[in-house]
Design an enzyme around this catalytic site. Structure first.
Site, PDB file in Angstrom:
ATOM      1  N   SER A 267       5.960   8.250   9.860  1.00  0.00           N
ATOM      2  CA  SER A 267       5.848   8.327  11.219  1.00  0.00           C
ATOM      3  C   SER A 267       5.788   7.474  12.003  1.00  0.00           C
ATOM      4  CB  SER A 267       5.646  10.135  11.387  1.00  0.00           C
ATOM      5  OG  SER A 267       3.463   9.054  11.359  1.00  0.00           O
TER       6      SER A 267
ATOM      7  N   CYS B 114      14.171  10.985   6.566  1.00  0.00           N
ATOM      8  CA  CYS B 114      14.136  10.563   7.780  1.00  0.00           C
ATOM      9  C   CYS B 114      15.446  11.011   7.972  1.00  0.00           C
ATOM     10  CB  CYS B 114      14.496   8.331   7.681  1.00  0.00           C
ATOM     11  SG  CYS B 114      12.394   8.281   7.455  1.00  0.00           S
TER      12      CYS B 114
ATOM     13  N   GLU C 178      10.759  16.062  14.817  1.00  0.00           N
ATOM     14  CA  GLU C 178      10.786  15.556  13.589  1.00  0.00           C
ATOM     15  C   GLU C 178      10.368  17.023  13.091  1.00  0.00           C
ATOM     16  OE1 GLU C 178      10.165  12.470  11.567  1.00  0.00           O
ATOM     17  OE2 GLU C 178      12.420  11.960  10.771  1.00  0.00           O
TER      18      GLU C 178
ATOM     19  N   GLU D 247      10.440   1.408  10.456  1.00  0.00           N
ATOM     20  CA  GLU D 247      11.393   2.973  10.468  1.00  0.00           C
ATOM     21  C   GLU D 247      10.795   3.900  10.176  1.00  0.00           C
ATOM     22  OE1 GLU D 247      14.795   3.907  10.458  1.00  0.00           O
ATOM     23  OE2 GLU D 247      15.000   1.626   9.638  1.00  0.00           O
TER      24      GLU D 247
ATOM     25  N   GLY E  90       3.777   4.475  13.591  1.00  0.00           N
ATOM     26  CA  GLY E  90       3.973   3.135  13.595  1.00  0.00           C
ATOM     27  C   GLY E  90       4.067   2.683  15.103  1.00  0.00           C
TER      28      GLY E  90
ATOM     29  N   LYS F 130       0.767  -1.150  -0.082  1.00  0.00           N
ATOM     30  CA  LYS F 130       0.205   0.405   0.103  1.00  0.00           C
ATOM     31  C   LYS F 130       0.592   1.251  -0.222  1.00  0.00           C
ATOM     32  CE  LYS F 130      -1.653   3.031   1.934  1.00  0.00           C
ATOM     33  NZ  LYS F 130      -1.252   4.248   1.838  1.00  0.00           N
TER      34      LYS F 130
ATOM     35  N   GLN G  45       4.351   8.439  15.226  1.00  0.00           N
ATOM     36  CA  GLN G  45       3.176   8.003  15.822  1.00  0.00           C
ATOM     37  C   GLN G  45       2.237   7.119  14.666  1.00  0.00           C
ATOM     38  OE1 GLN G  45       0.487  11.138  14.908  1.00  0.00           O
ATOM     39  NE2 GLN G  45      -0.367  11.492  15.717  1.00  0.00           N
TER      40      GLN G  45
HETATM   41  C1  UN1 Z   1      15.542   8.911   3.754  1.00  0.00           C
HETATM   42  O1  UN1 Z   1      16.378   8.975   4.921  1.00  0.00           O
HETATM   43  O2  UN1 Z   1      14.008   8.284   3.943  1.00  0.00           O
HETATM   44  O3  UN1 Z   1      20.601   7.510   3.179  1.00  0.00           O
HETATM   45  C2  UN1 Z   1      15.841   7.279   3.025  1.00  0.00           C
HETATM   46  C3  UN1 Z   1      19.817   8.564   1.617  1.00  0.00           C
HETATM   47  C4  UN1 Z   1      18.663   7.954   0.721  1.00  0.00           C
HETATM   48  C5  UN1 Z   1      18.062   7.179   1.723  1.00  0.00           C
HETATM   49  C6  UN1 Z   1      17.145   8.281   2.542  1.00  0.00           C
HETATM   50  N1  UN1 Z   1      19.571   6.403   0.378  1.00  0.00           N
HETATM   51  O4  UN1 Z   1      19.967   9.088   1.346  1.00  0.00           O
END
Ligand code: UN1
Length: 509
Positions: free
Chosen positions: A243, A298, A400, A264, A247, A189, A245
């Site tokens: 997120s 992230c 974040e 993640e 997760g 999804k 939250q």
């Molecule tokens: C992410 O930060 O959401 O580290 C993933 C990087 C990528 C993956 C990042 N290859 O630059």
């Protein structure tokens, strides 16, 4: 994006296509016949396409197809499974430019970055497919004579995959490819902001001749399509990126139903700049780390912890570089930073900027506002934003933001920098710029993160190494690397007794 945007067609330039779910090797509409519109965040008047607004009944059909395909797929030898994955890699190479352009249209990041995103899926295809001829287990000794012991990886069953919009094809590749290599079947999804990228990815599986039901895609919203996937009784494993939250909710539901669950989630990543750092390099890394993907990673560098001796100079250099970044449509080669992904994200980031100015009393050094000049008026553009003199416990230094905002936090020295870096609830990525090898190794030892860089920014993960974090970022799993196989397989331990008599382990008399 909200479903009601489906009716907002007034300014679309071309007639957008209507896409379907992929279930049991066939393209089918949602059973309720509804679609939602996918808009271009650089110009929200443009509808990129209409996608099925799926619900539990579509999830049921997709899970049933995956469950039906599973007993056959798990018996396909892994090197044969890998051949499909190699073919997918080749198709992605052929279509890289078209896929990347579509990706920029649906989520906004600049073309060179969407090319990188597609490349990451290609890298993953070759890496994972290579494992088809390895998938190593262990052989070991037995404490008994004439007895043999070994381990093999076993498939798990039907996996539910829920993927985010910031890496629209790379992150789906981190999940789908190791899952099917290990003999599982999947239902994915994708995020409602980026279904087109996953549609294109799934098209590659179809063209590669993957048997029907091994990979299924159902598009829709989290509450209506994601939730029934997580709670479906046939789903044995849920893999989610998004997120913290959401997760946590997924983890609770998965635990309640006894499912394996890999998460993640968020990050609050720091770059540490020491007084002996190459400042040019550190500034360049900070700009790329903070503002690449408009900060919607992230692993974005949303904290810059800088030694007091160099903080003034570093900040001046950083602000100058940041002011020079060109905001615009990611398809324009002159653009450095694209829009944020949608209206909600725009509001969320602007809200954090307001908190930084008022509640946190941080110094706004550049950016700090939505840009609506000319063509940008129709998109979700936020000027790259730098806050200075930010306290380590300020809201913008703790939560974040997921946007083009970074905070310069002055520190007293190395130990202070490590303490500040570790003083957050997340632990994905960190980096240190220093010329001192001892400091570099101390930082690698003491930073509480899953990924640590030296003299490089917080982003730049490669697929053959584990990706993931500690504390609020994850739940102990790693994507990428051989460690991804541990998510998508279970160890089976095998003992073969060839003595011809009953032997009892541990029993001596
Ligand atoms: C992410 O930060 O959401 O580290 C993933 C990087 C990528 C993956 C990042 N290859 O630059």
């Amino acid at each position: 994006m909200p479903a009601q945007k489906a009716s907002n067609k007034k300014a679309s330039k071309t007639s957008p296509a209507t896409y379907a779910n992929y279930i049991n090797g066939a393209w089918v509409a949602a059973q309720n016949g509804e679609t939602f519109a996918n808009h271009n965040p650089a110009d929200a008047r443009e509808v990129v396409g209409y996608f099925p607004n799926s619900t539990a009944e579509d999830i049921d059909a997709a899970v049933a197809a995956a469950a039906d395909a599973y007993p056959r797929w798990r018996l396909v030898p892994p090197p044969k499974r890998a051949e499909y994955i190699f073919r997918v890699g080749e198709i992605l190479i052929r279509d890289k430019e078209a896929i990347s352009r579509d990706m920029t249209r649906e989520m906004g990041k600049v073309l060179k970055e969407t090319r990188g995103d597609t490349q990451e899926a290609i890298d993953m295809a070759y890496f994972v497919a290579g494992e088809g001829r390895r998938l190593h287990g262990q052989t070991t000794t037995s404490e008994l004579t004439d007895k043999f012991a070994m381990t093999v990886r076993d498939a798990i069953g039907v996996c539910g995959l829920i993927t985010p919009w910031n890496f629209p094809i790379a992150i789906p590749s981190w999940k789908i490819l190791p899952a099917i290599l290990c003999g599982n079947t999947v239902v994915i999804k994708p995020a409602e902001d980026t279904p087109l990228s996953v549609y294109r990815f799934v098209k590659a599986f179809e063209e590669a001749g993957l048997p029907p039901g091994v990979v299924n895609m159902v598009t829709g919203y989290g509450e209506t399509a994601g939730a029934p996937l997580v709670t479906h009784p046939t789903i044995r494993l849920v893999s989610f990126t998004g997120s913290t939250q959401v997760g946590r909710i997924i983890a609770t539901q998965a635990a309640d139903k006894g499912k394996k669950c890999s998460l993640e989630m968020g990050g609050k990543n720091a770059i540490l700049v020491m007084d002996d750092a190459n400042l040019d390099l550190a500034v360049e890394g900070a700009v790329w780390g903070a503002f690449g993907t408009a900060g919607q990673r992230c692993t974005a560098a949303s904290r810059l912890i800088v030694h007091k001796k160099v903080v003034k100079k570093f900040t001046q250099m950083l602000v100058e570089r940041t002011k020079g970044l060109r905001l615009g449509n990611g398809l324009d080669p002159a653009t450095d930073v694209g829009p944020v992904v949608n209206q909600d994200q725009l509001e969320r980031v602007l809200n954090y900027i307001a908190i930084g100015r008022t509640q946190d009393k941080a110094k706004l050094l550049c950016g700090g506002e939505r840009i609506t000049d000319g063509d940008l008026a129709h998109g979700y553009f936020i000027a790259p934003t730098v806050f200075g003199d930010v306290a380590p416990n300020a809201t913008i230094a703790q939560e974040e933001i997921f946007g083009p905002v970074t905070a310069v936090i002055p520190c007293q020295g190395f130990e202070d920098a490590i303490a500040i870096a570790n003083g957050v609830g997340y632990g994905l990525s960190a980096s240190i710029y220093t010329g001192d090898v001892n400091r570099a190794f101390q930082a690698m030892r003491d930073l509480e993160t899953g990924i640590c860089y030296v003299n490089a920014p917080t982003i730049g993960a490669e697929v053959h190494l584990p990706f993931g974090g500690v504390k609020g970022t994850g739940n102990g799993h790693r994507e990428g690397g051989l460690q991804a196989l541990d998510i998508f397989s279970e160890w089976k331990t095998l003992y073969v007794d060839f003595s011809g008599r009953l032997q009892k382990a541990q029993i001596t008399d």
